[in-house]
Design a protein around this motif. Structure first.
Motif, mmCIF file in Angstrom:
data_model
loop_
_atom_site.group_PDB
_atom_site.id
_atom_site.type_symbol
_atom_site.label_atom_id
_atom_site.label_comp_id
_atom_site.label_asym_id
_atom_site.label_seq_id
_atom_site.Cartn_x
_atom_site.Cartn_y
_atom_site.Cartn_z
ATOM 1 N N ARG A 132 34.061 -15.421 25.617
ATOM 2 C CA ARG A 132 34.099 -16.671 24.923
ATOM 3 C C ARG A 132 33.619 -17.815 26.467
ATOM 4 N NH1 ARG A 132 37.947 -14.973 21.484
ATOM 5 N NH2 ARG A 132 39.674 -15.525 22.760
ATOM 6 N N HIS A 135 30.161 -15.493 27.861
ATOM 7 C CA HIS A 135 29.232 -14.762 27.048
ATOM 8 C C HIS A 135 27.805 -14.399 27.233
ATOM 9 C CE1 HIS A 135 26.000 -14.309 23.784
ATOM 10 N NE2 HIS A 135 27.526 -14.488 22.258
ATOM 11 N N GLN A 161 35.887 -10.154 19.013
ATOM 12 C CA GLN A 161 35.866 -11.501 18.674
ATOM 13 C C GLN A 161 37.330 -12.216 17.604
ATOM 14 O OE1 GLN A 161 32.028 -13.410 18.838
ATOM 15 N NE2 GLN A 161 31.199 -11.146 17.866
ATOM 16 N N SER A 164 38.253 -16.195 17.515
ATOM 17 C CA SER A 164 37.406 -16.734 18.581
ATOM 18 C C SER A 164 37.063 -17.994 17.177
ATOM 19 C CB SER A 164 35.827 -15.700 18.411
ATOM 20 O OG SER A 164 36.242 -15.157 19.874
ATOM 21 N N GLU A 167 33.715 -19.626 17.417
ATOM 22 C CA GLU A 167 32.612 -19.382 18.569
ATOM 23 C C GLU A 167 32.604 -17.915 18.672
ATOM 24 O OE1 GLU A 167 34.243 -20.616 22.996
ATOM 25 O OE2 GLU A 167 36.194 -21.359 21.788
ATOM 26 N N THR A 168 32.434 -17.528 17.428
ATOM 27 C CA THR A 168 31.991 -16.456 17.065
ATOM 28 C C THR A 168 31.084 -16.195 16.985
ATOM 29 O OG1 THR A 168 33.959 -15.797 15.391
ATOM 30 C CG2 THR A 168 32.230 -14.453 15.121
ATOM 31 N N ASP A 169 30.463 -15.152 17.520
ATOM 32 C CA ASP A 169 28.925 -14.562 17.691
ATOM 33 C C ASP A 169 28.760 -13.966 16.663
ATOM 34 O OD1 ASP A 169 26.606 -13.874 18.201
ATOM 35 O OD2 ASP A 169 26.887 -13.836 20.679
#
Length: 239
Positions: A132, A135, A161, A164, A167-169
Motif C-alpha cells: 500500500r 504500490h 491485500q 487493504s 485501496e485494494t488493487d
C-alpha cells in the motif's frame, strides 16, 4: 548487520518464564509443527513480550532487520518465531518495515516459515502495508510471487491485500487469483476464497462478477468461501 543480542536474550527469557509445559504439546499438535512449542498462548506471549520490547529499542533499520532474523533463524521454539514477526511489525519500526527493501526479509519469513500461521501474518500485516505504501515498486514483486514455484509465496501474493479495503488493487488481486485458480493445493484454494470474501465487504458486486466470470476455473471451495457472506442480488420485478 548486528543484532541486538540483549533484546534477543530478553525475549527468550520472557518466553521461557511464561511457558506452560502442559500446553506445549497440544499447541504443537494443533499447528502440526515440527518445531516444538514452549506453551505460551498468544495472550500470555503478548503480556510477556510487551515490557521487553518497550525496554529494548532499536535505533536503525539494519539492526532491526538483523534482530528479527536472529530471533527467527536461531529459534528453538515456535513462540520465538512469533516474537520475531511481532518485532517486525511494531509501530516504532514502521519506517523500516514499510520500505520496499524489507520485502527480502518478509520473503525469507514466508519461505522458511512455510505454514499458514507464519505466512498469513507476514503476508497480511507486513507485505500488505509495504504494497500500500509503495504500490508501483511492490506490485511487480507480488505478481512474480503469484507465479512462483513455492506455494507459500503464491498464497502470500493472493492474500496480501486482505485489509487493504478501498485501496485494494483489483487488477493485482485478479491476476494473483487467476494464476492459481486451478491449483489443487488446499491452502491456495482457501486463500483465494478468503481474499475474495474479504474484498466482498467493500465491493460485493465486483466479487460476484469475478466469481461468475471464472466459474469453470475456481474450485468449489474458493467459490463457496468467496460468496459466503454475500446476499443474493435482489430480484426486481416489474408490474
Amino acid at each position: 548487520m548486528t543484532a541486538d543480542t540483549a533484546l534477543v536474550d530478553a525475549v527468550r527469557t520472557a518466553l521461557r518464564s511464561a511457558a506452560d509445559p502442559a500446553a506445549a504439546e497440544p499447541m504443537r499438535a494443533y499447528m502440526k509443527s515440527e518445531m516444538p512449542f514452549l506453551g505460551v498462548p498468544k495472550p500470555a506471549r503478548t503480556a510477556a513480550l510487551k515490557p521487553v520490547f518497550t525496554a529494548h529499542r532499536i535505533d536503525d533499520g539494519d539492526s532491526w532487520r538483523a534482530t528479527v532474523l536472529e530471533l527467527w533463524d536461531s529459534a528453538e521454539f515456535r513462540e520465538e518465531r512469533y516474537a520475531a514477526v511481532t518485532l517486525a511489525q511494531l509501530k516504532p519500526y514502521a519506517a523500516f518495515a514499510t520500505r520496499p527493501g524489507a520485502l527480502d526479509l518478509y520473503d525469507h519469513l514466508v519461505v522458511t516459515g512455510a505454514w499458514w500461521d507464519h505466512v498469513d501474518e507476514v503476508a497480511i500485516r507486513s507485505v500488505g502495508p509495504v504494497l500500500r505504501a509503495h504500490h508501483d515498486a511492490v506490485a511487480p514483486v507480488a505478481r512474480h510471487w503469484a507465479r512462483d514455484a513455492d506455494r507459500w509465496r503464491r498464497r502470500a501474493a493472493v492474500i496480501c491485500q486482505i485489509g487493504s479495503k478501498a485501496e485494494t488493487d483489483t487488477a493485482l488481486l485478479a491476476e494473483a487469483i487467476e494464476a492459481n485458480a486451478d491449483d489443487e493445493d488446499f491452502f491456495l484454494r482457501k486463500g483465494i476464497g478468503w481474499a475474495l470474501r474479504e474484498y466482498a465487504k467493500i465491493d460485493p458486486d465486483w466479487v460476484r462478477r469475478f466469481v461468475a466470470a471464472h466459474e469453470g476455473e475456481l474450485s468449489p471451495l474458493s467459490r463457496r468461501e468467496a460468496l459466503r457472506n454475500i446476499d443474493p442480488p435482489s430480484i426486481v420485478t416489474r408490474g
